[in-house]
Enzyme design. Structure first.
Site, PDB file in Angstrom:
ATOM      1  N   LYS A 168      54.852  10.238  60.093  1.00 43.79           N
ATOM      2  CA  LYS A 168      55.336   8.937  59.613  1.00 43.79           C
ATOM      3  C   LYS A 168      56.079   9.019  58.293  1.00 43.79           C
ATOM      4  O   LYS A 168      55.899   9.928  57.498  1.00 43.79           O
ATOM      5  CB  LYS A 168      54.185   7.926  59.565  1.00 43.79           C
ATOM      6  CG  LYS A 168      53.882   7.413  60.974  1.00 43.79           C
ATOM      7  CD  LYS A 168      52.888   6.303  61.016  1.00 43.79           C
ATOM      8  CE  LYS A 168      52.722   5.876  62.497  1.00 43.79           C
ATOM      9  NZ  LYS A 168      51.515   5.092  62.686  1.00 43.79           N
ATOM     10  N   ARG A 184      45.363   9.992  66.303  1.00 41.35           N
ATOM     11  CA  ARG A 184      46.503   9.847  67.206  1.00 41.35           C
ATOM     12  C   ARG A 184      47.639  10.719  66.672  1.00 41.35           C
ATOM     13  O   ARG A 184      48.087  10.509  65.546  1.00 41.35           O
ATOM     14  CB  ARG A 184      46.918   8.372  67.258  1.00 41.35           C
ATOM     15  CG  ARG A 184      48.065   8.072  68.198  1.00 41.35           C
ATOM     16  CD  ARG A 184      48.394   6.575  68.173  1.00 41.35           C
ATOM     17  NE  ARG A 184      49.444   6.235  69.119  1.00 41.35           N
ATOM     18  CZ  ARG A 184      50.743   6.333  68.868  1.00 41.35           C
ATOM     19  NH1 ARG A 184      51.158   6.763  67.694  1.00 41.35           N
ATOM     20  NH2 ARG A 184      51.629   6.012  69.786  1.00 41.35           N
TER      21      ARG A 184
END
Ligand code: HH2
Length: 269
Positions: free
Chosen positions: A214, A249
């Site tokens: 991210k 995740r």
């Protein structure tokens, strides 16, 4: 009580984006054969859960229709449920997509909008689905303009606690919570959520963390472009597990598995 979202060890959820535009792997697994190979690889590498998504939620992503999302994910869900033992999660915020996937063998709904749509709650209840409740504000188009918090951790915790109570009252038996790194958060907010993860874990519901590749990692030295975020992802996963995350995740299953092993060893020592 153990279950699909709660185990002795930290669970690893492998990401399968069947999209042309996901932020880190858009287009790579859009083709059905490529998606299948990637899923098989993640399972071979040790993923416990396969999270199949057909709509990107990256900041500014355009929404896709129900028909298009189903066309992307349903064949994959159906085939994976038929051929493999892995738990299948569907990353969607559309009740009709969730229902169709649950009918074809998916067991988990991962709704980045946090089951704020009561129809989604009803679909989950009807199918006995496990639910992953994520915190975000607005939509992927607007979320990065909605980053004002007095205390991000307290506000996310309050939202998740209310959602857990509502879903529990509706008869949903298995729930995991997720503060939603990168969804209506500044980089600092994401690091605060990781720092104070024990406060979320104290709710007594398994916490899922998805830091993989991210943008907030890219605010640190030497983590742009995105290809440079793998090591940073590993470090963020380690921090998450040390803080009490029970489900991770991630796109890169081997690396995530190793980071989890180190963090678990530290916790056990
Ligand atoms: N992050 C993304 C998508 N879904 N679900 C949960 N529960 N938690 C997350 O942190 C999360 C999520 C975004 O990552 P990715 O799937 O790689 O990208 P895209 O949304 O662009 O497909």
């Amino acid at each position: 009580m153990m279950g699909i979202l709660r185990a002795e060890r930290t669970l690893l959820m492998g990401i399968l984006n069947v999209t042309p535009d996901s932020f880190s792997d858009g287009g790579r697994f859009y083709d059905a054969d490529a998606a299948w190979e990637q899923a098989r690889r993640m399972i071979d590498e040790g993923a416990d859960i396969l999270d199949i998504g057909g709509e990107s939620t990256r900041p500014g992503a355009t929404a896709v229709s129900e028909e298009e999302e189903l066309r992307r994910v349903l064949p994959m869900v159906e085939r994976a449920a038929r051929e493999w033992k892995v738990s299948i999660s569907v990353d969607t915020c559309k009740p009709a997509v969730a229902a169709a996937c649950l009918e074809r063998g998916a067991k988990i709904i991962n709704d980045v909008t946090g089951f704020r749509d009561s129809e989604m709650v009803e679909v989950a209840r009807r199918h006995g689905a496990a639910c992953i409740v994520m915190h975000m504000r607005g939509t992927p188009a607007t979320m990065q303009s909605l980053t004002e918090y007095v205390d991000v951790v307290a506000e996310v915790k309050e939202f998740l606690a209310e959602r857990v109570a509502t879903l529990g009252a509706a008869g949903i038996e298995e729930i995991a919570i997720d503060p939603g790194l990168g969804f209506a958060k500044t980089a600092v907010h994401n690091f605060q959520l990781l720092r104070r993860l024990p406060e979320l874990a104290a709710l007594g519901v398994p916490v899922l963390i998805g830091p993989s590749r991210k943008r907030f990692l890219g605010t640190l030295a030497d983590m742009e472009p995105m290809e440079n975020r793998r090591d940073g992802t590993v470090a963020a996963i380690t921090a998450a597990v040390l803080g009490g995350a029970r489900i991770i995740r991630a796109h890169d299953v081997v690396e995530a598995r190793r980071a989890i092993a180190v963090a678990e060893a530290v916790l056990r020592a």
